[in-house]
Scaffold this motif. Structure first.
Motif, PDB file in Angstrom:
ATOM      1  N   PRO A 199       0.799  -1.235   0.000  1.00 52.33           N
ATOM      2  CA  PRO A 199       0.000   0.000   0.000  1.00 52.33           C
ATOM      3  C   PRO A 199       0.830   1.283   0.000  1.00 52.33           C
ATOM      4  O   PRO A 199       1.829   1.380   0.712  1.00 52.33           O
ATOM      5  N   THR A 227     -13.779   2.089  -0.794  1.00 55.14           N
ATOM      6  CA  THR A 227     -12.472   2.699  -0.549  1.00 55.14           C
ATOM      7  C   THR A 227     -11.490   1.953  -1.451  1.00 55.14           C
ATOM      8  O   THR A 227     -11.580   0.734  -1.583  1.00 55.14           O
ATOM      9  N   PHE A 228     -10.579   2.684  -2.069  1.00 57.29           N
ATOM     10  CA  PHE A 228      -9.659   2.049  -3.018  1.00 57.29           C
ATOM     11  C   PHE A 228      -8.231   2.105  -2.503  1.00 57.29           C
ATOM     12  O   PHE A 228      -7.851   3.025  -1.786  1.00 57.29           O
ATOM     13  N   LEU A 229      -7.463   1.103  -2.917  1.00 64.20           N
ATOM     14  CA  LEU A 229      -6.090   0.990  -2.448  1.00 64.20           C
ATOM     15  C   LEU A 229      -5.122   1.114  -3.617  1.00 64.20           C
ATOM     16  O   LEU A 229      -5.220   0.371  -4.584  1.00 64.20           O
ATOM     17  N   GLU A 260     -10.961   7.498  -1.768  1.00 66.88           N
ATOM     18  CA  GLU A 260     -12.291   7.289  -2.325  1.00 66.88           C
ATOM     19  C   GLU A 260     -12.439   8.103  -3.610  1.00 66.88           C
ATOM     20  O   GLU A 260     -11.547   8.848  -3.970  1.00 66.88           O
ATOM     21  N   VAL A 276      -4.669   5.219   0.158  1.00 66.39           N
ATOM     22  CA  VAL A 276      -6.004   4.665   0.295  1.00 66.39           C
ATOM     23  C   VAL A 276      -6.979   5.835   0.210  1.00 66.39           C
ATOM     24  O   VAL A 276      -6.782   6.857   0.864  1.00 66.39           O
ATOM     25  N   GLY A 290      -0.542   9.605   0.282  1.00 70.38           N
ATOM     26  CA  GLY A 290      -1.288   8.847   1.289  1.00 70.38           C
ATOM     27  C   GLY A 290      -2.770   8.742   0.992  1.00 70.38           C
ATOM     28  O   GLY A 290      -3.413   7.741   1.325  1.00 70.38           O
ATOM     29  N   ARG A 291      -3.331   9.765   0.344  1.00 70.40           N
ATOM     30  CA  ARG A 291      -4.782   9.734   0.147  1.00 70.40           C
ATOM     31  C   ARG A 291      -5.297  10.641  -0.975  1.00 70.40           C
ATOM     32  O   ARG A 291      -6.092  10.216  -1.790  1.00 70.40           O
ATOM     33  N   HIS A 292      -4.823  11.891  -1.030  1.00 69.16           N
ATOM     34  CA  HIS A 292      -5.544  12.878  -1.827  1.00 69.16           C
ATOM     35  C   HIS A 292      -4.930  13.189  -3.188  1.00 69.16           C
ATOM     36  O   HIS A 292      -5.417  14.072  -3.886  1.00 69.16           O
ATOM     37  N   ASP A 345     -12.851  15.513   0.765  1.00 68.73           N
ATOM     38  CA  ASP A 345     -12.775  14.465   1.782  1.00 68.73           C
ATOM     39  C   ASP A 345     -13.227  15.000   3.134  1.00 68.73           C
ATOM     40  O   ASP A 345     -13.905  14.319   3.898  1.00 68.73           O
ATOM     41  N   ARG A 346     -12.864  16.242   3.407  1.00 70.19           N
ATOM     42  CA  ARG A 346     -13.235  16.841   4.692  1.00 70.19           C
ATOM     43  C   ARG A 346     -14.607  17.486   4.658  1.00 70.19           C
ATOM     44  O   ARG A 346     -14.995  18.169   5.606  1.00 70.19           O
TER      45      ARG A 346
END
Lengths: 441, 331
Positions: B35, B50-52, B40, B38, B227-229, B280-281
């Motif tokens: 990973p 949720t996608f990895l 969306e 992670v 990490g995410r965005h 996301d927020r």
């Protein structure tokens, strides 16, 4: 793309999280697998029990992360865990981890003294390790009593590996806590050691209990799982695993993957005494007393550690604070963890009596516990936690690298003899399987 | 400001999960990714999943694992997907600037081509790049496009372009016929990049070139937001994200010689990384909309940022030129 190069299956012993992770991974590489599960059920330690009265029981407080859920394609079936936190019950009041300790001058002073002590020797036991890391006061009043109750052995007979599994970076903890506050997520802290921690990895829980995750994984490999089929022996030619015996029948295997506790692995393996040292390894038996109570939010945090010698348990957990759906509305479940030995008084004590014993002591934390009490359910397991005794530390370190027998892998929480949680089990098992694939292709 | 802007519609929590399938590293063929991110679908919220994003330990390819099954494409590319929004007025000034910039770029891709050269744009969308070649390039060039999506293909045809609708591997296009093949912001969307590149190679004349433009998964925006965005994840629509090295490796695996792979400026991943953070927020929609393709201000700012980074070879995109060898030798 990888083509199947082996026809004889890889045999996997146990259909818990580690066994299923192995089976799914190998099958996807085109390697035939055969899973033997001794019990009639899947999921092993990651199983859930529903009692019919609205309560769900897991083996201890289980949760996974959004990262693991995404990896197995199960994220949409998971719910975010609304909160998680730990406290310590010290001198009649709760002290929140980790910042509550910072408000106690004695702990701060001794921790600073320990940090300043640059000439300290390399610690040889868990007790030294805790004193060196946290300072004498915190170690002696909190860390050591809990470790001893947990492991059932004196802290100076335990290896430093006990402490090394605990996250120690206060700064990182602070950053992750803060990120969690901002994103309103229960960021996983100290949960997974195999992968880096991140503000974007938080706790989730599958709808229908933790067991649903394993059921989902099993769907992909269901046709090669045989339940109620205990493996009676692992066959070797002295150096290499060659097969297993199930119901008196010998089954050849390209490789054998065991998820069994290591002392049982030692007993199962035939044709070599290389695994004999493992028979000394000990697991701590545990009794989990689940007290059903009226109300919610009876504890100050999801987990309250009770280092005081007067308590028969070393920890109370109110899982419905994290997973509200585990108990019916207006009710809660408080789990007391009691370390014991198989066959001792605690182990043999009738359920009702255990419930009353825990209630008596829980009253110190929850004054009106008695009037809220509505019976209990007890789960007993002979192997809850590995005990890292110094006595077999060199053998444990060697075992961490390999079983010493070719094509015999030992994976999972019990199989690795490691205090690891679900996400670690998943990623570590995958890494070991990658190694196996390289070996056999 | 409208009420809708203050209270964005509830995300599609109640929709069904997508059918997801396991994937592999398309460069190494292995299933060893670990990973890195992670997240969306922060842009369209097309599913509750949720996608990895994982990274191959050997070649560093970043890929989605698991990823949506091919039959879910219609769902993850909704009707309002930006590539299908073809009206120039929606993009206004940005559209005009982008057109100028892109015109210079496509002419550079086509530099050195002789009169009558055949050019194929795979994943041509509404024909934006073909139109530029038509308007600004040599009038003797023969221009064709390939597009999977019917809506986009018919929009391109309306603009007077020749577009083959379907999968390039299945369309019966003439082998050894094209001088230049473009794969612009396409390869990251497809299930099997090696198959597309091999198919493209077969269509090329010996000595012909492929120009491939894609997000750089070693760029500073990736490192900051991985990490995410990160905008380049474009969860769950970007399935393979390359860096300079593994893109070259993939090309060689497909019998193509990487002539050069250079860094290219784009503000988009920066803009969408911030958009995704805000989405996301659950920040108000009007603020999220300050970070989209419609926002001139943020596009301008990040154009400057990324232009500066490109000077040092770390812009947001990669632009690779791959050549089919003159002498036929199968990999």
């Amino acid at each position: 793309m990888t083509k199947p190069t082996v026809q004889t299956p890889v045999v996997i012993i146990g259909a818990g999280l580690a066994g299923l992770t192995s089976a799914v991974y190998l099958r996807r590489q085109g390697i035939p697998v055969q899973v033997f599960e001794a019990s009639p059920h899947l999921a092993g330690l990651a199983r859930s029990f529903e009692s019919g009265d609205g309560f769900t029981y897991d083996f201890g407080a289980h949760f996974i992360t959004n990262r693991l859920a995404a990896a197995v394609g199960f994220s949409a079936q998971c719910i975010n865990v609304p909160r998680y936190g730990e406290s310590f019950w010290l001198k009649g009041r709760p002290c929140r981890y980790p910042f509550g300790f910072a408000q106690r001058p004695k702990f701060v002073a001794s921790a600073i003294a320990a940090k300043l002590n640059v000439i300290a020797k390399k610690p040889a036991t868990a007790a030294d390790w805790f004193r060196g890391k946290y300072g004498r006061a915190l170690a002696d009043e909190v860390a050591i009593p809990i470790t001893e109750a947990w492991c059932g052995a004196a802290a100076d007979s335990l290896s430093t590996a006990v402490g090394e599994k605990i996250p120690v970076s206060i700064l990182k903890t602070f950053f992750l806590r803060l990120s969690g506050k901002l994103s309103r997520k229960t960021v996983a802290i100290g949960y997974c050691t195999t992968l880096p921690e991140s503000a974007h990895v938080w706790h989730v829980y599958p709808r229908g209990g933790i067991g649903a995750l394993c059921q989902h994984m099993a769907d992909e490999v269901r046709d090669c799982i045989q339940t109620e089929s205990p493996v009676e022996a692992i066959l070797t030619d002295g150096k290499r695993a060659t097969g297993v015996r199930v119901k008196g029948q010998e089954i050849p295997a390209t490789a054998v993957i065991s998820t069994a506790p290591v002392h049982i692995l030692a007993k199962l393996t035939q044709g070599t005494d290389l695994l004999q040292p493992l028979s000394k390894f000990r697991y701590r038996p545990m009794v989990f007393v689940n007290l059903r109570m009226e109300g919610r939010g009876l504890l100050s945090d999801v987990i309250v550690w009770t280092p005081g010698k007067e308590f028969p348990f070393f920890r109370l957990t109110e899982t419905p604070l994290s997973m509200p759906w585990l108990a019916p509305e207006g009710k809660t479940l408080i789990t007391a963890d009691l370390g014991c030995q198989v066959g001792d008084d605690i182990w043999k004590m009738p359920d009702d009596e255990l419930g009353r014993l825990c209630l008596l002591h829980a009253k110190k934390l929850i004054p009106d516990a008695e009037s809220r009490y509505d019976g209990c359910r007890v789960l007993r397991t002979p192997l809850a936690y590995p005990v890292y005794l110094n006595e077999y530390e060199p053998e444990r370190k060697a075992f961490e690298k390999s079983t010493g027998i070719e094509r015999l892998y030992s994976v999972g929480r019990n199989g690795e003899f490691a205090h690891i949680l679900m996400e670690d089990v998943f990623w570590r098992t995958r890494r070991k399987m990658r190694q196996l694939v390289k070996e056999i292709q | 400001m409208s009420i809708v802007a203050l209270f964005p519609p509830k995300v599609t929590d109640d929709t069904l999960p997508l059918r997801l399938v396991p994937s592999r590293c398309c460069v190494c063929g292995t299933d060893d990714g670990e990973p890195v991110g992670v997240g969306e679908d922060f842009e369209y919220w097309t599913s509750p999943d949720t996608f990895l994003a994982v990274q191959c330990p050997d070649c560093k390819l970043v890929y989605l694992n698991p990823r949506p099954a091919v039959e879910e494409l219609a769902r993850i590319y909704p009707a309002e997907y930006h590539a299908y929004d073809f009206s120039a007025k929606d993009f206004g000034l940005v559209y005009k600037i982008r057109r100028r910039l892109e015109a210079r770029r496509v002419l550079a891709y086509a530099s050195g081509l002789q009169a009558g050269a055949r050019i194929l744009d795979i994943g041509c969308g509404d024909g934006f790049h073909l139109k530029l070649l038509k308007d600004f390039g040599d009038q003797s060039w023969q221009l064709e496009g390939v597009e999977l999506d019917e809506r986009a293909a018919s929009a391109a045809r309306k603009a007077g372009l020749t577009v083959h609708q379907g999968d390039v591997e299945e369309l019966d296009l003439p082998a050894d016929s094209y001088d230049l093949i473009l794969l612009i912001m396409t390869i990251e969307h497809v299930a099997d990049p090696a198959a597309i590149l091999s198919a493209a190679r077969n269509l090329l004349k010996p000595g012909g070139r492929i120009v491939i433009v894609t997000d750089d998964a070693a760029s500073p925006s990736f490192k900051m937001f991985s990490g995410r965005h990160w905008g380049g994840y474009h969860f769950p629509r970007h399935w393979n994200l390359f860096d300079r090295k593994n893109l070259g490796q993939l090309a060689r695996n497909c019998g193509l010689e990487p002539v050069r792979i250079k860094s290219m400026m784009s503000p988009v991943n920066w803009v969408y990384s911030y958009h995704n953070y805000l989405a996301d927020r659950r920040w108000p929609r009007w603020l999220q909309n300050r970070f989209t393709l419609n926002s001139t201000l943020s596009l301008t700012c990040f154009t400057l940022v990324d232009q500066f980074l490109t000077l040092f070879g770390c812009g947001s995109l990669l632009c690779g030129t791959l050549q089919k060898p003159l002498k036929e030798e199968r990999p």
